[in-house]
Design a protein around this motif. Structure first.
Motif, PDB file in Angstrom:
ATOM      1  N   LEU A  29     -55.489   4.849   2.220  1.00 43.43           N
ATOM      2  CA  LEU A  29     -54.266   4.018   1.668  1.00 43.43           C
ATOM      3  C   LEU A  29     -54.747   2.733   1.218  1.00 43.43           C
ATOM      4  N   ARG A  33     -55.844   1.228  -2.628  1.00 40.49           N
ATOM      5  CA  ARG A  33     -55.144  -0.170  -3.139  1.00 40.49           C
ATOM      6  C   ARG A  33     -55.970  -1.026  -3.458  1.00 40.49           C
ATOM      7  N   PRO A  38     -53.560   1.968  -7.134  1.00 36.77           N
ATOM      8  CA  PRO A  38     -52.325   2.052  -6.484  1.00 36.77           C
ATOM      9  C   PRO A  38     -51.508   3.228  -6.668  1.00 36.77           C
ATOM     10  N   GLU A  39     -51.640   3.762  -7.767  1.00 33.83           N
ATOM     11  CA  GLU A  39     -51.215   5.012  -7.987  1.00 33.83           C
ATOM     12  C   GLU A  39     -51.639   6.353  -6.896  1.00 33.83           C
ATOM     13  N   ALA A  41     -52.602   5.777  -3.626  1.00 36.53           N
ATOM     14  CA  ALA A  41     -51.797   5.351  -2.508  1.00 36.53           C
ATOM     15  C   ALA A  41     -50.471   5.884  -2.495  1.00 36.53           C
ATOM     16  N   GLN A  42     -49.831   5.547  -3.562  1.00 37.75           N
ATOM     17  CA  GLN A  42     -48.474   5.916  -3.672  1.00 37.75           C
ATOM     18  C   GLN A  42     -48.330   7.683  -3.758  1.00 37.75           C
ATOM     19  N   TRP A  43     -48.971   8.266  -4.422  1.00 38.60           N
ATOM     20  CA  TRP A  43     -49.084   9.598  -4.319  1.00 38.60           C
ATOM     21  C   TRP A  43     -49.394  10.069  -2.760  1.00 38.60           C
ATOM     22  N   GLU A  45     -48.725   8.550  -0.063  1.00 37.80           N
ATOM     23  CA  GLU A  45     -47.516   8.214   0.496  1.00 37.80           C
ATOM     24  C   GLU A  45     -46.557   9.267   0.380  1.00 37.80           C
ATOM     25  N   ASP A  46     -46.287   9.796  -0.915  1.00 40.65           N
ATOM     26  CA  ASP A  46     -45.240  10.466  -1.305  1.00 40.65           C
ATOM     27  C   ASP A  46     -45.519  12.049  -1.083  1.00 40.65           C
TER      28      ASP A  46
END
Length: 63
Positions: A29, A33, A38-39, A41-43, A45-46
């Motif tokens: 992550l 970033r 960042p997308e 890392a967000q993916w 996390e989700d």
């Protein structure tokens, strides 16, 4: 595991950089970033379960 193209690019960038072991999610992550993904890392996390599936089965970009 199919993932959005930009997420795939981020995963590959982190993996090929050799900065971290892809099994250490917190480092992945952070690296994603810091490398401008960042997308990705967000993916992660989700989508923790799909991330683990992809780690062991492989990722590919969706159309």
């Amino acid at each position: 595991m199919k993932v959005p193209k930009r997420v795939y690019e981020g995963l590959e960038a982190v993996r090929s950089s050799g900065r971290t072991n892809m099994l250490i999610v917190s480092d992945v992550l952070r690296c994603a970033r810091s490398m401008g993904y960042p997308e990705t890392a967000q993916w992660i996390e989700d989508n923790r379960n799909p991330y683990w599936e992809g780690i062991f089965q492989g990722f590919s970009p969706s159309d």
